[in-house]
Design a protein around this motif. Structure first.
Motif, PDB file in Angstrom:
ATOM      1  N   ARG A   6       0.823  -1.126   0.070  1.00 15.06           N
ATOM      2  CA  ARG A   6       0.110  -0.166   0.033  1.00 15.06           C
ATOM      3  C   ARG A   6       0.728   1.363  -0.034  1.00 15.06           C
ATOM      4  O   ARG A   6       1.997   1.179   0.642  1.00 15.06           O
ATOM      5  N   PRO A  98      -5.899   5.120  -2.612  1.00  9.83           N
ATOM      6  CA  PRO A  98      -6.957   4.078  -2.780  1.00  9.83           C
ATOM      7  C   PRO A  98      -6.403   3.050  -3.960  1.00  9.83           C
ATOM      8  O   PRO A  98      -5.811   3.552  -4.918  1.00  9.83           O
ATOM      9  N   PRO A  99      -6.877   1.891  -4.247  1.00  3.10           N
ATOM     10  CA  PRO A  99      -7.736   1.204  -3.014  1.00  3.10           C
ATOM     11  C   PRO A  99      -6.891   0.600  -1.869  1.00  3.10           C
ATOM     12  O   PRO A  99      -5.779   0.257  -1.970  1.00  3.10           O
ATOM     13  N   THR A 100      -7.353   0.925  -0.635  1.00  2.00           N
ATOM     14  CA  THR A 100      -6.560   0.321   0.280  1.00  2.00           C
ATOM     15  C   THR A 100      -6.977  -1.263   0.737  1.00  2.00           C
ATOM     16  O   THR A 100      -6.260  -1.800   1.246  1.00  2.00           O
ATOM     17  N   GLU A 101      -8.176  -1.647   0.499  1.00  2.00           N
ATOM     18  CA  GLU A 101      -8.659  -2.904   0.670  1.00  2.00           C
ATOM     19  C   GLU A 101      -8.400  -3.350   1.975  1.00  2.00           C
ATOM     20  O   GLU A 101      -8.650  -4.410   2.600  1.00  2.00           O
TER      21      GLU A 101
END
Length: 129
Positions: A6, A98-101
């Motif tokens: 991330r 994003p996306p962080t999930e």
């Protein structure tokens, strides 16, 4: 997520970071310090310190006798929180690309929440940490 990598950074772009590996304890903190530094509640997830690679100069503010907060001294973005002596640190969800999930798991320090909002999302609430 691509091997659980991330990325994120501050508002002005001076600071960027990469988190490699799983993150845990995805939470909203309602303590007075977190509300003051974020303007509402502090949304974060925990990662091992050695899994967070930072580019740019983070300013560390000693917010208590046991912890410090990392922010950008140009745009003021609040990015990190870490407890002395621990091998982990919290990373601001709002600063992540994003996306962080990631999915919120809980609320912490709810006994200290602001009187101007309620918590009604059904997630577990912890009066302290």
């Amino acid at each position: 997520m691509h091997g659980e990598i991330r990325t994120g950074g501050c508002l002005c772009g001076r600071i960027r970071y990469t988190v490699r590996g799983p993150m845990r304890s995805v939470s909203l903190c309602h303590c007075g310090q977190c509300r003051k530094t974020s303007g509402y509640v502090w949304a974060s997830a925990v990662a091992p310190r050695d899994a967070v690679e930072i580019t740019g100069e983070v300013t560390w503010f000693r917010s208590s006798d046991a912890a410090e907060r990392g922010f950008c001294n140009r745009c003021g973005a609040s990015l990190f929180w870490r407890m002395d002596g621990e091998e982990t640190q919290s990373v601001s969800l709002g600063s992540m690309d994003p996306p962080t999930e990631l999915t919120l798991e809980k609320h912490i320090w709810t006994a200290h929440k602001g009187d101007y909002y309620g918590i009604a999302d059904g997630l577990p609430q912890h009066a302290e940490n």
